[in-house]
Design a protein around this motif. Structure first.
Motif, PDB file in Angstrom:
ATOM      1  N   LYS A  16       0.865  -1.215  -0.020  1.00  0.00           N
ATOM      2  CA  LYS A  16       0.065  -0.117  -0.084  1.00  0.00           C
ATOM      3  C   LYS A  16       0.727   1.310  -0.024  1.00  0.00           C
ATOM      4  CE  LYS A  16      -2.974  -2.701   2.710  1.00  0.00           C
ATOM      5  NZ  LYS A  16      -3.605  -3.094   4.252  1.00  0.00           N
ATOM      6  N   ILE A  17       0.502   2.564  -0.696  1.00  0.00           N
ATOM      7  CA  ILE A  17       1.135   3.735  -0.663  1.00  0.00           C
ATOM      8  C   ILE A  17       0.213   4.792   0.078  1.00  0.00           C
ATOM      9  CG2 ILE A  17       2.083   5.149  -2.230  1.00  0.00           C
ATOM     10  CD1 ILE A  17       2.279   3.056  -4.414  1.00  0.00           C
ATOM     11  N   ILE A  18      -1.039   4.847  -0.566  1.00  0.00           N
ATOM     12  CA  ILE A  18      -1.816   5.743  -0.130  1.00  0.00           C
ATOM     13  C   ILE A  18      -3.162   5.139   0.283  1.00  0.00           C
ATOM     14  CG2 ILE A  18      -3.235   7.789  -0.740  1.00  0.00           C
ATOM     15  CD1 ILE A  18      -1.132   8.643  -2.634  1.00  0.00           C
ATOM     16  N   GLU A  19      -3.557   5.403   1.507  1.00  0.00           N
ATOM     17  CA  GLU A  19      -4.762   4.759   2.054  1.00  0.00           C
ATOM     18  C   GLU A  19      -5.840   5.845   2.572  1.00  0.00           C
ATOM     19  OE1 GLU A  19      -1.365   2.272   3.577  1.00  0.00           O
ATOM     20  OE2 GLU A  19      -1.743   4.174   3.786  1.00  0.00           O
ATOM     21  N   GLU A  20      -7.042   5.574   2.563  1.00  0.00           N
ATOM     22  CA  GLU A  20      -8.110   6.855   2.889  1.00  0.00           C
ATOM     23  C   GLU A  20      -9.117   6.084   3.502  1.00  0.00           C
ATOM     24  OE1 GLU A  20     -10.325   8.414  -0.327  1.00  0.00           O
ATOM     25  OE2 GLU A  20      -8.933   7.223  -1.714  1.00  0.00           O
TER      26      GLU A  20
END
Length: 661
Positions: A237-241
């Motif tokens: 994972k790089i960007i999570e929201e």
């Protein structure tokens, strides 16, 4: 409540756990290897204990050393963080046998969910939908290929005992299977001590959605909504929201209920995450992937939208407290997005970088949170995971959160090593990302537009002016002959700076003083530029605008400059070039990263073709296969398995084969 807790981890998660312990008035104990003797988590804990050398297997993975450290410091409980021993049932069992509380789920739950094969069978019985697949457990010897064809391509190979994307391989056709299985088994064995694999059907246009659960020892189990983790590279994972734009309230409730049932099926206690794969074209259809029996890296986005401190609840639940938050109490307020800052080079396939942190500047402001272990002087080696920090932003809606995160990343500077910050900003600016049209393959499809080896000319101009400032004479009385202005008969000829950064090389000519200079790059029309230093800032007024660079001197005549998320090491170019290897790519084959040689796949004298694997190097839990650049003969192979290699160290020499007469 405990009065002393040992944190069995390092890096940003150790710093983050210590922060919550301090908030609860609990004394914290850090552990450290020789590589981390002066690390931030060591300095911020109440006390710290050395547990071994830099090698993780002899320090952070040493169960006896960590348990003894807890006993020696009077700790009543151990928080494992994530990674290392966080999902190790033997560690949890050893803590219990020593009279220590393991701040995590029961051993039985770790056992059940730690093995992906057992986990799928367990939750399937509880009515949770699972992805079709097969595993080593039910595949007969020699039947892997047949099982793969039955599951269907594309398929995903996954280590049964692991997580975090380590050892995962996407296989699109049968001809790729054998090599992928070999590599996946080797990485699984090295990362988790178990090379058991399972294969699963690869869901097309997949989105990675996970549900955060909390369960106490009194039978209460709730979920805290979902996190979208679809922006990945190499299954990491790089960007999570949070929340996901894909789910409506009905789907969120349905998926949350499935996660709660999965947790109940193993008697789960504490904070955990149930991960699902969802097709972007059919969001109401979801499949269980795995359950992480620990805190997740991306837990801050859940904390920001729910207002709950998950580490605090982990500690309270482990101490026997009742979960006072009911399902109906959970409200998702606004939107939060997290970006992981790694020591890696996106332009070279995300291979890990390393070095000493010369300077660090982390952002702040409304809605911005940074979880980090960075500090000036920190040494980033090849022993551990390359994540340096997490930059998280909250906003009243998704657009506001994305905007705040982008500004925060632009204000992030880590000088002394390469990072992925500029890549993260480019990814956040992507139109599909902005519109919430995500899937796990988006980064791979966009990669060529998200990374660039080109250094903006303004950085070279700033580097030349920074160098000129360093050459300026100091003192109240200045001898004009000491002024570096390139003076000659007939006037000032200027100074040429031959500069290099990565694959970019330029010559910058500067006439005048830093405060009033005419500057040209590679013979272009000169422009008027001025520069001055203000502490760690280099201010440059340029026709393209007024820019502030964070700067720090590197080794030799190298300067590190950072601006708007971009960071470059710019040094003086070598005046003489070696002719060796100039013919057709012949010559030394070098390691693209510092690390350890895992496998030597060739021998001196071998005849190879371009692309033939020569050596496999591992660093920070990532494998990289180094291949022959040309058709030819391996004339030298100076490395062996287990050997440490430095960045750009020669690992082989390939020369063209001479034509037979």
């Amino acid at each position: 409540m405990f009065d002393t807790v040992l944190v069995a981890n390092r890096g940003e998660i150790a710093v983050r756990v210590i922060r919550s312990l301090q908030g609860l008035g609990i004394r914290s104990v850090a552990v450290y290897s020789d590589a981390d003797a002066d690390a931030r988590h060591v300095r911020e804990a109440h006390t710290a204990v050395r547990i071994g050398p830099a090698e993780a297997a002899k320090s952070y993975l040493s169960i006896p050393a960590i348990v003894q450290a807890a006993l020696d410091t009077g700790a009543q409980a151990v928080h494992p963080g994530y990674g290392f021993l966080a999902e190790n049932a033997e560690f949890a069992r050893a803590c219990a046998e020593a009279g220590l509380v393991f701040i995590g789920p029961p051993v039985a739950a770790i056992d059940a969910m730690g093995d992906k094969i057992r986990a799928k069978a367990t939750v399937s019985k509880a009515g949770v939908p699972v992805v079709p697949g097969a595993s080593d457990v039910d595949i007969p010897e020699g039947g892997f290929a047949a099982a793969a064809e039955k599951v269907g391509f594309p398929l995903l190979l996954k280590p049964s005992a692991g997580g975090g994307g380590k050892g995962m391989r996407l296989v699109t056709e049968l001809s790729e299977l054998d090599a992928a299985v070999e590599s996946a088994r080797r990485e699984a064995k090295g990362s988790f001590g178990d090379d058991t694999l399972l294969m699963e059907r690869f869901v097309t246009t997949p989105r990675h959605i996970e549900i955060q659960v909390l369960a106490d020892t009194h039978g209460n189990v709730i979920h805290l909504g979902e996190r979208e983790c679809s922006l990945q590279r190499r299954h990491q994972k790089i960007i999570e929201e949070a929340p996901s734009v894909l789910l409506d309230e009905a789907t969120r409730a349905k998926m949350g209920a499935s996660a709660v049932e999965a947790a109940r099926s193993v008697g789960y206690v504490g904070a955990g995450t149930v991960e699902f794969i969802v097709s972007a074209t059919a969001p109401d259809e979801f499949f269980f992937m795995e359950m992480n029996t620990r805190l997740q890296v991306e837990h801050p986005v859940t904390e920001l939208v729910t207002g709950l401190d998950l580490v605090e609840w982990q500690v309270k639940i482990a101490a026997g407290d009742v979960l006072t938050v009911a399902q109906d109490d959970v409200r998702l307020d606004g939107h939060a997005v997290e970006a992981r800052v790694y020591a890696e080079d996106p332009t070279r396939g995300f291979i890990p970088t390393g070095g000493t942190v010369l300077a660090v500047h982390e952002p702040s402001g409304e809605g911005v949170r940074v979880d980090s272990w960075m500090s000036e002087g920190a040494v980033i080696g090849s022993n551990y995971d390359p994540m340096l920090a997490k930059v998280i932003a909250w906003g009243p809606d998704r657009a506001a959160a994305l905007h705040r995160l982008d500004l925060a990343l632009a204000d992030t500077a880590l000088l002394g090593l390469g990072t992925n910050v500029a890549f993260l900003r480019g990814l956040l600016a992507d139109g599909d990302v902005r519109d919430g049209k995500l899937d796990t393959g988006l980064v791979d499809r966009r990669l060529s537009t998200l990374v660039s080896e080109e250094v903006p000319p303004e950085f070279f101009v700033a580097a030349a002016l920074d160098r000129l400032l360093s050459l300026q004479p100091q003192g109240d009385v200045v001898d004009p002959w000491d002024v570096p202005d390139g003076w000659r008969l007939g006037g000032s000829g200027g100074i040429d700076f031959a500069l290099k950064s990565g694959s970019s090389e330029v010559v910058v000519r500067v006439q005048g003083t830093p405060a009033n200079a005419l500057v040209s790059v590679d013979g272009a029309e000169p422009v008027r530029v001025s520069a001055r230093r203000l502490g760690d800032l280099l201010e440059v007024r340029h026709p393209t605008g007024f820019h502030r660079y964070r700067h720090s001197a590197g080794s030799g005549r190298t300067v590190w400059l950072a601006r708007d998320g971009h960071s470059f090491a710019i040094g003086e170019r070598e005046r003489l070039r070696s002719a060796a290897g100039s013919a057709g790519g012949a010559g030394p084959v070098t390691s693209p990263m510092p690390g350890t040689v895992l496998v030597v796949k060739a021998a001196a004298g071998d005849v190879v073709t371009a692309g033939t694997p020569l050596v496999v190097v591992e660093a920070m839990k990532m494998e990289h296969t180094i291949t022959a650049p040309i058709d030819g003969v391996v004339s030298e192979l100076p490395v062996r398995a287990g050997q440490q290699v430095a960045l750009d160290e020669t690992v082989a020499v390939v020369t063209p084969q001479k034509d037979e007469q």
